[in-house]
Design an enzyme around this catalytic site. Structure first.
Site, short mmCIF file in Angstrom:
data_model
loop_
_atom_site.label_atom_id
_atom_site.label_comp_id
_atom_site.label_asym_id
_atom_site.label_seq_id
_atom_site.Cartn_x
_atom_site.Cartn_y
_atom_site.Cartn_z
N HIS A 1 119.29 57.57 3.70
CA HIS A 1 119.61 58.95 3.35
C HIS A 1 119.31 59.25 1.87
O HIS A 1 118.52 60.14 1.58
CB HIS A 1 121.05 59.34 3.70
CG HIS A 1 121.41 59.13 5.13
ND1 HIS A 1 120.72 59.71 6.16
CD2 HIS A 1 122.38 58.37 5.70
CE1 HIS A 1 121.25 59.33 7.32
NE2 HIS A 1 122.26 58.51 7.06
N ASP B 1 118.41 57.62 13.47
CA ASP B 1 119.83 57.55 13.11
C ASP B 1 120.74 57.83 14.29
O ASP B 1 120.96 56.97 15.14
CB ASP B 1 120.09 58.51 11.95
CG ASP B 1 121.46 58.33 11.29
OD1 ASP B 1 122.22 57.46 11.75
OD2 ASP B 1 121.76 59.04 10.32
#
Length: 453
Positions: free
Chosen positions: A275, A326
């Site tokens: 991220h 994810d």
């Protein structure tokens, strides 16, 4: 050794698309079929050689899903209603995690990894922190959950890097919550002892992960980093996904999460920050200057309203980019690549931050490297024979787009256009059908239904 020839109607050879390419693949003939390598690449082959397997469309190197939580797939469609934040979503996720057993996790992950194969993904980085039974009680095999994931990947026909994750606290100085007891080994030394029992296989590599700076006490970060360093293994970490974590880290340690990781030896060329969303200019310099990678997960980051990370600045500072699905709001690495560019366009109101070729490299070669598969992600002699073919005659790709190659893949195609996926020289997906899991939609439906009771 045996060999086989594939004739590719069009092939993406790192920077350009070449028509008429013949790949010779050598394998040992093992049942696993994951040792196959490309023995030779011949261009300017206008017609299929005798006996060659024909792959119509555009063939790319296999795609690498560098960040996965397989069990999050069970949340698809159930967490999209109503308002909330990452923190409210997390409570629903915990409830799902609490119902998993090694058997149900295997069934779910097998189906999820099969869905990935159908999307052209040939390797996955599984960020694995669901280690123990409810209440934190170890299974008879302390790695039963991890072994379930490794077996699931084998049965779905893809490679896996199991990123065994240290998750020891609920926040800075706070013990695990009741939900998180399943994640925790107590301390980093116990985590290292358990993780060391995991063994690599032809299709599986073992890496490490720090869940986040809030979940691993600062004085235990070095234990995890040293474990990975001694094994020259990949090390991943959720980094600055949420501003609340940044603020808490500043209050407790007087520095940002990135600075804390740097102080304890976590950053480096084998490390990937996942991220990397809410960073300072100094953070970006520390990440890029250390060669630490960045895994962007745009479909999850937008689904959870996390924000848009400074991917351009990170790459300019020296941080290699990779991509992950994810939470599996969708499983489509082409969409992840497209979204990274389109998010940046929205943020800056300018176009063209990456070429299509650069985005494909993030989805392939650089993603594989982040997972420790440095010999995958390219169509060249010596590389693992992992590749995927995109149809050029669908409603999304037909017409002039077919001549554009990489641009077609990134800016028009989707996972639905994947017609073939080959791993180790053997078909895992042929003509859009998984060859090992007979009915992937049913397998997904059954696995999710088993969790919902």
């Amino acid at each position: 050794m045996t060999s086989k020839t594939y004739w590719l109607e069009h092939a993406w050879l790192d920077t350009y698309v070449e028509p008429g390419v013949a790949l010779t693949v050598s394998t040992s003939g093992s049942a696993a079929g994951r040792d196959g390598r490309i023995a030779a690449v011949r261009t300017d082959v206008p017609a299929p050689p005798p006996g060659a397997e024909i792959l119509r469309g555009l063939t790319l190197p296999g795609l690498a899903n560098a960040h996965s939580h397989a069990f999050h797939r069970a949340l698809r469609g159930t967490v999209q209603v109503g308002s909330g934040t990452f923190w409210t979503w997390r409570e629903v996720m915990y409830a799902t995690a609490g119902r998993l057993t090694p058997e149900t996790y295997h069934a779910l992950a097998r189906a999820v990894y099969a869905e990935m194969a159908l999307a052209g993904i040939t390797s996955v980085g599984e960020f694995h922190y669901l280690h123990h039974a409810p209440g934190g009680i170890p299974y008879a095999d302390p790695n039963a959950m991890g072994e379930a994931l490794i077996a699931a990947a084998a049965e779905a026909g893809i490679r896996i890097t199991l990123l065994d994750t240290a998750y020891l606290s609920s926040g800075f100085g706070q013990p695990p919550t009741s939900h998180q007891l399943r994640f925790s080994d107590g301390d980093a030394e116990a985590w290292a002892e358990r993780s060391s029992l995991l063994k690599e296989r032809d299709h599986a590599r073992i890496g490490a992960a720090v869940h986040s700076v809030r979940a691993v006490p600062a004085d235990q970060l070095e234990t995890v980093a040293r474990w990975a360093q001694e094994r020259r293994a990949p090390l991943h970490v959720h980094l600055s996904e949420q501003t609340a974590e940044n603020e808490a880290c500043l209050e407790v340690h007087g520095c940002t999460p990135t600075q804390l990781l740097a102080l304890h030896g976590v950053l480096g060329p084998r490390t990937t920050g996942v991220h990397n969303t809410h960073l300072t200019a100094e953070d970006i310099s520390l990440i890029g200057g250390s060669g630490t990678g960045t895994c962007m997960c745009p479909t999850t980051e937008r689904d959870l309203a996390d924000g848009i990370g400074p991917a351009v600045a990170l790459q300019n500072e020296g941080s290699p980019l990779s991509l992950g699905s994810d939470s599996h709001a969708v499983i489509d690495l082409l969409e992840e690549a497209r979204a990274m560019e389109l998010n940046e366009r929205l943020r800056t109101r300018t176009r063209g931050h990456w070429t299509a070729a650069a985005l494909l490299r993030a989805a392939s070669a650089d993603g594989h490297a982040a997972l420790g598969w440095d010999d995958a992600g390219t169509l060249e002699a010596g590389a693992l024979a992992d590749f995927t073919t995109i149809a050029l005659d669908s409603v999304r790709t037909a017409g002039p787009l077919a001549r554009l190659g990489a641009e077609t893949a990134v800016f028009a195609a989707s996972a639905a256009d994947v017609s073939h996926t080959v791993v180790g020289g053997r078909h895992v997906v042929r003509d859009g059908v998984h060859t090992l899991v007979p009915d992937v939609p049913k397998a997904l439906a059954d696995a999710v239904a088993a969790l919902r009771g």
